[in-house]
Scaffold this motif. Structure first.
Motif, short mmCIF file in Angstrom:
data_model
loop_
_atom_site.label_atom_id
_atom_site.label_comp_id
_atom_site.label_asym_id
_atom_site.label_seq_id
_atom_site.Cartn_x
_atom_site.Cartn_y
_atom_site.Cartn_z
N ALA A 133 0.85 -1.19 0.00
CA ALA A 133 0.00 0.00 0.00
C ALA A 133 0.88 1.24 0.00
O ALA A 133 1.81 1.36 0.81
N ASP A 134 0.58 2.15 -0.90
CA ASP A 134 1.35 3.39 -1.09
C ASP A 134 0.57 4.56 -0.49
O ASP A 134 -0.47 4.94 -1.02
N ALA A 135 1.09 5.11 0.59
CA ALA A 135 0.38 6.21 1.25
C ALA A 135 0.80 7.58 0.75
O ALA A 135 0.01 8.53 0.77
N ASP A 136 2.05 7.73 0.27
CA ASP A 136 2.53 9.07 -0.09
C ASP A 136 2.43 9.37 -1.58
O ASP A 136 2.81 10.47 -2.02
N GLY A 137 1.97 8.42 -2.39
CA GLY A 137 1.69 8.71 -3.79
C GLY A 137 2.84 8.64 -4.75
O GLY A 137 2.73 9.10 -5.88
N ASP A 138 3.97 8.01 -4.34
CA ASP A 138 5.10 7.90 -5.25
C ASP A 138 5.08 6.62 -6.07
O ASP A 138 6.01 6.34 -6.83
N GLY A 139 4.03 5.82 -5.92
CA GLY A 139 3.91 4.58 -6.67
C GLY A 139 4.60 3.39 -6.04
O GLY A 139 4.61 2.31 -6.61
N ILE A 140 5.16 3.59 -4.85
CA ILE A 140 5.89 2.54 -4.13
C ILE A 140 5.26 2.38 -2.75
O ILE A 140 5.02 3.37 -2.05
N GLY A 141 4.98 1.15 -2.36
CA GLY A 141 4.43 0.90 -1.03
C GLY A 141 5.36 1.40 0.06
O GLY A 141 6.57 1.55 -0.14
N ASP A 142 4.80 1.67 1.24
CA ASP A 142 5.60 2.28 2.31
C ASP A 142 5.06 1.89 3.68
O ASP A 142 4.01 1.24 3.80
N ILE A 143 5.79 2.29 4.71
CA ILE A 143 5.40 1.95 6.08
C ILE A 143 4.08 2.62 6.44
O ILE A 143 3.22 2.01 7.10
N ALA A 144 3.88 3.84 6.00
CA ALA A 144 2.61 4.51 6.28
C ALA A 144 1.44 3.75 5.68
O ALA A 144 0.35 3.68 6.27
N GLY A 145 1.64 3.17 4.51
CA GLY A 145 0.59 2.38 3.89
C GLY A 145 0.26 1.15 4.72
O GLY A 145 -0.92 0.76 4.83
N ILE A 146 1.27 0.50 5.29
CA ILE A 146 1.02 -0.65 6.16
C ILE A 146 0.22 -0.21 7.38
O ILE A 146 -0.76 -0.88 7.77
N ARG A 147 0.60 0.92 7.97
CA ARG A 147 -0.11 1.39 9.16
C ARG A 147 -1.58 1.64 8.86
O ARG A 147 -2.46 1.31 9.67
N GLU A 148 -1.88 2.17 7.68
CA GLU A 148 -3.27 2.44 7.33
C GLU A 148 -4.09 1.16 7.17
O GLU A 148 -5.31 1.17 7.38
N ARG A 149 -3.43 0.06 6.83
CA ARG A 149 -4.14 -1.19 6.55
C ARG A 149 -4.11 -2.16 7.73
O ARG A 149 -4.58 -3.31 7.58
#
Length: 543
Positions: A21-37
């Motif tokens: 899951a990409d939270a910051d919009g750069d097209g790459i998944g990130d730690i923030a995306g994991i936290r959201e899910r």
């Protein structure tokens, strides 16, 4: 060992961070995306998350080339973000297990830069050798890289260094005490920040024969044709001493920190060495992963695995897919083959894939896997029924295998395509609106697998996973423990029983079969006049 050791029957969800899951919009998944899910993962019914390498890396091999083991890759976040993720995961009842990569570093690691500069003692941390032939112009031996080509690269002063993977991943010399001390320090760095364990990459490969002899068969990279412990870099004697030291580090910390080994061994009895008392806690059961959809092969693998591991006092760990192999709905949708050494997508397939058949079998495989004693792993997206993506454009491929093979071997990207979270949006919810394109392209129709589309649909793969994992956690017969077979060897139906009062029946034959006296707990597909159809499984409450 406490009777309640969590890792003995845990369901652990593999997060391939670039594609989750990409939270910051750069097209790459990130730690923030994991936290959201995290709420989604908690609702799925898993117990822990394994996260593929999140360390600072030039990404020659998707993070398995680590430049700094104490820093987070900037595209993913920061160490502070990782610490927040640990806290948030624990608040959701989830443990966190990062990857650790001890066989090699990145060629951008400070140690390797010092080695290239020939600083005193620096090359002893890696495997450098003079070449053979006139002027040392030939590699020191005939070893091949797992990604294709020679396992040796020459540096400007004429020496060669070993890399069993990409040239950007020089192998470490575990005969050097500095290497062992450094990794024990890295373990403590992350244990101090609350992680609950580590998945160990290439756990079988750290110890090399100091003579570096030629391979008898240069293609035998898994030691299949060698006597136990006799391959020059696979599963050698002495690796257990490394993990005994690691276990002592883990045991310094409260909360039952654990290790799981990625150990490709020539035989199951060799795998048991890694999980003997005082060593690692668990190891992936790859023999089960590579078994074909065949009742005899599956039964043999289950019996052999549980037998050897029980003797070692360790639980089995079952897995159907991961980031290195073809997703199992696609594997099961191909003509049944003999057991494959490694069912990776690195080998181009001409077989037609019957995805409807593969998905039906994958649903049944879930119920069989979840009924077996021990723990299990869920690779991200398998709970959505995702197939292998086999039509990635050549110019979009990222796996180094593609380049190293001279653009002839497709690589593992097909199992790594970013997840579809929603049925709308340009990236199926992987990134926020207006984001950059995903780092790997999603195929047409990917949104049809989206999590939001499957939510609440009782026939969806997602709801089957939720039901299976919930019942597995609640039923007193499931998880760690023993099992017995009701079916006979050679039967097309696998019928196992666990106490108290639980049975799993899997029909791998071509005709519907009758069921014993029962109450249905869960079925992979609806029963046919109270009979179990082909390529289907059912959980039963039995007297």
């Amino acid at each position: 060992m406490p009777a309640s050791s969590w890792w003995r029957d845990a369901v652990i969800y593999q997060v391939y961070i670039r594609s989750f899951a990409d939270a910051d919009g750069d097209g790459i998944g990130d730690i923030a995306g994991i936290r959201e899910r995290l709420p989604y993962l908690a609702a799925l019914g898993v117990d822990a998350l394994w996260i593929n390498p999140w360390y600072a890396s030039p990404q020659a091999d998707a993070g398995y080339d680590v430049a700094d083991y104490r820093a987070i890759e900037p595209a993913y976040g920061t160490v502070a973000d990782a610490e927040k993720l640990v806290v948030d995961a624990h608040e959701h009842g989830l443990r966190l297990i990062p990857d650790i990569v001890p066989n090699h570093t990145s060629d951008q690691h400070v140690w390797f830069r010092a080695a290239l500069a020939d600083e005193p003692g620096a090359r002893e941390r890696y495997v450098f050798r003079p070449g053979r032939g006139p002027g040392g112009a030939e590699p020191p031996n005939n070893w091949r890289s797992h990604f294709g080509g020679s396992a040796w690269t020459r540096v400007p002063d004429g020496s060669w260094y070993l890399h069993l993977f990409d040239p950007g991943q020089p192998d470490l010399n575990w005969a050097n005490p500095e290497v062992a001390a450094e990794f024990e320090s890295v373990l403590r760095f992350w244990f101090d920040r609350g992680v609950d364990g580590f998945r160990i990459d290439v756990a079988h490969g750290l110890v090399k024969d100091p003579e570096l002899p030629d391979l008898t068969d240069a293609s035998d990279q898994l030691g299949r044709t060698y006597p136990p412990g006799g391959h020059p870099y696979v599963d050698r004697e002495g690796v257990e001493e490394i993990y005994e030291a690691w276990r002592r580090v883990a045991d310094e910390y409260a909360g039952e920190r654990m290790f799981v080994a990625e150990a490709w061994t020539p035989a199951p009895e060799r795998l048991a060495r890694y999980v003997a008392p005082g060593r690692l806690h668990t190891a992936f059961n790859f023999d089960y992963l590579v078994a074909p959809w065949d009742p005899a092969a599956l039964r043999e693998t289950i019996d052999v695995t549980t037998g050897f591991l029980r003797a070692a006092g360790a639980p089995a760990t079952w897995v159907l897919s991961n980031h290195d192999v073809v997703r199992h709905p696609s594997r099961y949708g191909r003509p049944t083959r003999e057991r494959e050494e490694v069912p990776t997508s690195t080998v181009a397939r001409e077989d037609a894939t019957d995805l409807a058949l593969g998905t039906r079998r994958a649903r049944a495989a879930l119920l069989l896997e979840a009924a077996l004693p021990g723990g299990m792993y869920v690779y991200q997206g398998e709970e959505l029924g995702l197939p292998e993506v086999e039509d990635i454009p050549d110019d979009a491929r990222q796996d180094p295998t593609w380049r190293r093979s001279g653009y002839t071997v497709r690589g593992r990207d097909g199992a790594r395509v970013p997840l579809p979270w929603s049925s709308s949006g340009t990236s199926a919810g992987f990134s926020p609106p207006g984001a950059a394109a995903p780092w790997l392209p999603q195929p047409d129709g990917w949104a049809s697998y989206a999590a939001d589309r499957q939510e609440g649909d009782p026939d969806s793969v997602l709801e089957l996973y939720r039901a299976a994992l919930t019942r597995r956690r609640e039923h007193p017969a499931l998880g760690d423990g023993d099992m017995s077979w009701v079916s006979a060897p050679g039967d097309a139906v696998l019928h196992l029983r666990r106490e108290p009062g639980f049975a799993c029946v899997v029909n791998l034959g071509e005709e519907p079969v009758d069921l014993p006296t029962h109450e249905v707990l869960l079925a992979s597909v609806p029963l046919e006049d109270d009979r179990l159809g082909p390529d289907a499984a059912v959980w039963l409450a039995v007297p």
